[in-house]
Motif scaffolding. Structure first.
Motif, mmCIF file in Angstrom:
data_model
loop_
_atom_site.group_PDB
_atom_site.id
_atom_site.type_symbol
_atom_site.label_atom_id
_atom_site.label_comp_id
_atom_site.label_asym_id
_atom_site.label_seq_id
_atom_site.Cartn_x
_atom_site.Cartn_y
_atom_site.Cartn_z
ATOM 1 N N ARG A 1 -55.569 77.216 80.317
ATOM 2 C CA ARG A 1 -55.141 78.064 79.215
ATOM 3 C C ARG A 1 -56.264 78.157 78.183
ATOM 4 N NH1 ARG A 1 -50.541 76.399 74.810
ATOM 5 N NH2 ARG A 1 -50.663 78.261 73.499
ATOM 6 N N ILE A 2 -56.650 79.367 77.828
ATOM 7 C CA ILE A 2 -57.700 79.574 76.829
ATOM 8 C C ILE A 2 -57.054 79.840 75.483
ATOM 9 C CG2 ILE A 2 -59.676 80.963 76.129
ATOM 10 C CD1 ILE A 2 -60.148 81.629 79.045
ATOM 11 N N ILE A 3 -57.364 78.983 74.496
ATOM 12 C CA ILE A 3 -56.856 79.122 73.133
ATOM 13 C C ILE A 3 -58.004 79.556 72.253
ATOM 14 C CG2 ILE A 3 -55.705 77.973 71.212
ATOM 15 C CD1 ILE A 3 -54.678 75.919 73.255
ATOM 16 N N GLN A 4 -57.909 80.749 71.696
ATOM 17 C CA GLN A 4 -59.001 81.284 70.867
ATOM 18 C C GLN A 4 -58.484 81.544 69.453
ATOM 19 O OE1 GLN A 4 -60.687 84.987 72.279
ATOM 20 N NE2 GLN A 4 -62.686 84.458 71.466
ATOM 21 N N GLU A 5 -59.044 80.826 68.484
ATOM 22 C CA GLU A 5 -58.628 81.010 67.079
ATOM 23 C C GLU A 5 -59.703 80.518 66.143
ATOM 24 O OE1 GLU A 5 -55.967 76.912 66.954
ATOM 25 O OE2 GLU A 5 -54.977 78.871 66.947
ATOM 26 N N ASP B 1 -68.269 77.288 82.411
ATOM 27 C CA ASP B 1 -67.580 76.561 81.342
ATOM 28 C C ASP B 1 -66.132 76.275 81.725
ATOM 29 O OD1 ASP B 1 -69.306 78.660 78.993
ATOM 30 O OD2 ASP B 1 -69.844 76.626 79.641
ATOM 31 N N ILE B 2 -65.516 77.197 82.441
ATOM 32 C CA ILE B 2 -64.134 77.009 82.882
ATOM 33 C C ILE B 2 -64.051 75.862 83.885
ATOM 34 C CG2 ILE B 2 -62.163 78.081 84.016
ATOM 35 C CD1 ILE B 2 -62.780 79.207 81.254
ATOM 36 N N VAL B 3 -65.030 75.807 84.775
ATOM 37 C CA VAL B 3 -65.062 74.713 85.757
ATOM 38 C C VAL B 3 -65.198 73.372 85.052
ATOM 39 C CG1 VAL B 3 -66.327 73.712 87.692
ATOM 40 C CG2 VAL B 3 -66.005 76.187 87.569
ATOM 41 N N PRO C 1 -50.268 70.704 77.255
ATOM 42 C CA PRO C 1 -51.688 70.930 77.531
ATOM 43 C C PRO C 1 -52.607 69.888 76.907
ATOM 44 C CG PRO C 1 -50.864 72.481 75.901
ATOM 45 C CD PRO C 1 -49.681 71.755 76.444
ATOM 46 N N LYS C 2 -53.589 69.448 77.683
ATOM 47 C CA LYS C 2 -54.625 68.555 77.195
ATOM 48 C C LYS C 2 -55.820 69.436 76.834
ATOM 49 C CE LYS C 2 -57.518 64.635 78.570
ATOM 50 N NZ LYS C 2 -57.872 63.738 79.687
ATOM 51 N N THR C 3 -56.097 69.536 75.540
ATOM 52 C CA THR C 3 -57.082 70.508 75.062
ATOM 53 C C THR C 3 -58.502 69.967 75.061
ATOM 54 O OG1 THR C 3 -55.381 71.484 73.640
ATOM 55 C CG2 THR C 3 -57.668 72.053 73.160
ATOM 56 N N TYR C 4 -59.415 70.813 75.540
ATOM 57 C CA TYR C 4 -60.846 70.517 75.515
ATOM 58 C C TYR C 4 -61.490 71.587 74.630
ATOM 59 C CZ TYR C 4 -65.683 70.751 77.274
ATOM 60 O OH TYR C 4 -67.050 70.801 77.382
ATOM 61 N N THR C 5 -62.208 71.170 73.614
ATOM 62 C CA THR C 5 -62.823 72.094 72.660
ATOM 63 C C THR C 5 -64.271 72.379 73.035
ATOM 64 O OG1 THR C 5 -61.398 71.290 70.876
ATOM 65 C CG2 THR C 5 -63.381 72.494 70.235
ATOM 66 N N LEU C 6 -64.629 73.661 73.004
ATOM 67 C CA LEU C 6 -65.991 74.068 73.348
ATOM 68 C C LEU C 6 -66.454 75.128 72.354
ATOM 69 C CD1 LEU C 6 -68.248 73.697 75.456
ATOM 70 C CD2 LEU C 6 -67.257 75.606 76.715
ATOM 71 N N ALA D 1 -56.294 72.971 78.951
ATOM 72 C CA ALA D 1 -56.364 73.976 77.892
ATOM 73 C C ALA D 1 -57.754 73.920 77.259
ATOM 74 C CB ALA D 1 -55.285 73.736 76.841
ATOM 75 N N LEU D 2 -58.316 75.097 77.018
ATOM 76 C CA LEU D 2 -59.666 75.184 76.454
ATOM 77 C C LEU D 2 -59.597 75.890 75.107
ATOM 78 C CD1 LEU D 2 -62.733 74.877 76.712
ATOM 79 C CD2 LEU D 2 -62.758 77.016 78.000
ATOM 80 N N HIS D 3 -60.059 75.214 74.068
ATOM 81 C CA HIS D 3 -60.045 75.763 72.715
ATOM 82 C C HIS D 3 -61.447 76.241 72.364
ATOM 83 C CE1 HIS D 3 -59.910 75.924 68.318
ATOM 84 N NE2 HIS D 3 -58.605 76.009 68.429
ATOM 85 N N VAL D 4 -61.559 77.541 72.014
ATOM 86 C CA VAL D 4 -62.853 78.111 71.655
ATOM 87 C C VAL D 4 -62.707 78.877 70.338
ATOM 88 C CG1 VAL D 4 -63.655 78.294 74.037
ATOM 89 C CG2 VAL D 4 -62.399 80.198 73.004
#
Length: 256
Positions: A252-256, A219-221, A205-210, A229-232
């Motif tokens: 893929r939504i990564i929430q941490e 935001d998903i678009v 995954p290539k992660t984009y942080t928001l 991959a979206l890191h929030v």
């Protein structure tokens, strides 16, 4: 309306259409009896959630399952019959995916070999070329299915068994998802069909942080154009619409 407002309107409209299409499916019954009773409650659960089905019976399905039985089991009034269909396009236009609740071994082999000499195999060929997801219950075409073995069909020569398994593997290599009939609902509901090919092609995954308090579908678009991959933050509120859109686009939504 300025440029940003116009772009947001376009994005909203595209997503709205995607959402409307996502719950439209062409349901094709072929002449496999094994797995039919397991598939019925799965389809009824989707109908109860507002899915819009176009239901097609192949000639063999009309004979084996019968039109009346399918109507009674699913509680639907309109069903297409292969012998009455005059054109392919009206069957699969504006649908989000194809569901095959009963797939015969004969049909599975023909699809694997690229033979399109029936309405079902012809439709599948066109759907594959247009990139529309397909999910099929393998109960009726899997020679190792427990019901088949209980019926005494357990003396299959190993070379024949291996060849049939190769055909099923070929279907999966085309992107057709094969599952047990009793697992149709969970696989469709989880959105695994729509995102499987995206994940396989994209690798790591290539992660984009928001950093936002509320994650919206817009935001998903945006994330789709920046990675898969979206890191929030853990405190971000993720709307149900945002989650559904993420599944649609394979984000893929990564929430941490």
């Amino acid at each position: 309306m300025n440029v940003n407002e116009a772009l947001n309107w376009i994005i909203e409209e595209v997503i709205r259409r995607l959402e409307a299409r996502r719950k439209k499916a062409l349901v094709i019954f072929t002449g496999a009896a094994i797995g039919f009773q397991e598939a019925v409650p799965q389809l009824k659960a989707l109908l109860a959630e507002g899915w819009d089905f176009k239901i097609l019976l192949s000639n063999s399905a009309e004979y084996v399952l019968t039109l009346q039985l399918v109507k009674e089991q699913l509680g639907v009034k309109e069903i297409y019959l292969e012998r009455e269909v005059k054109g392919l396009k009206p069957l699969y236009q504006d649908i989000g995916q194809v569901i095959i609740p009963t797939l015969t071994l004969n049909t599975a082999i023909k699809i694997a070999l690229g033979i399109a000499d029936t309405l079902t195999t012809n439709v599948v060929a066109h759907v594959l070329m247009e990139g529309i997801p397909i999910i099929a219950a393998k109960d009726g075409c899997d020679l190792k299915n427990p019901t088949r073995l209980q019926l005494g069909m357990n003396k299959t020569p190993t070379p024949y068994l291996m060849r049939m398994e190769q055909y099923l593997s070929t279907l999966e290599s085309y992107g057709i998802r094969l599952v047990e009939a009793s697992h149709l609902y969970s696989n469709i509901k989880d959105g695994q069909i729509a995102i499987s090919s995206v994940r396989q092609s994209q690798g790591e995954p290539k992660t984009y942080t928001l950093n936002k308090k509320v994650l919206s579908r817009a935001d998903i678009v945006e994330a789709k154009n920046r990675g898969n991959a979206l890191h929030v933050p853990a405190t971000t509120i993720i709307t149900s619409l945002a989650r559904d859109t993420a599944k649609e686009f394979g984000i893929r939504i990564i929430q941490e």
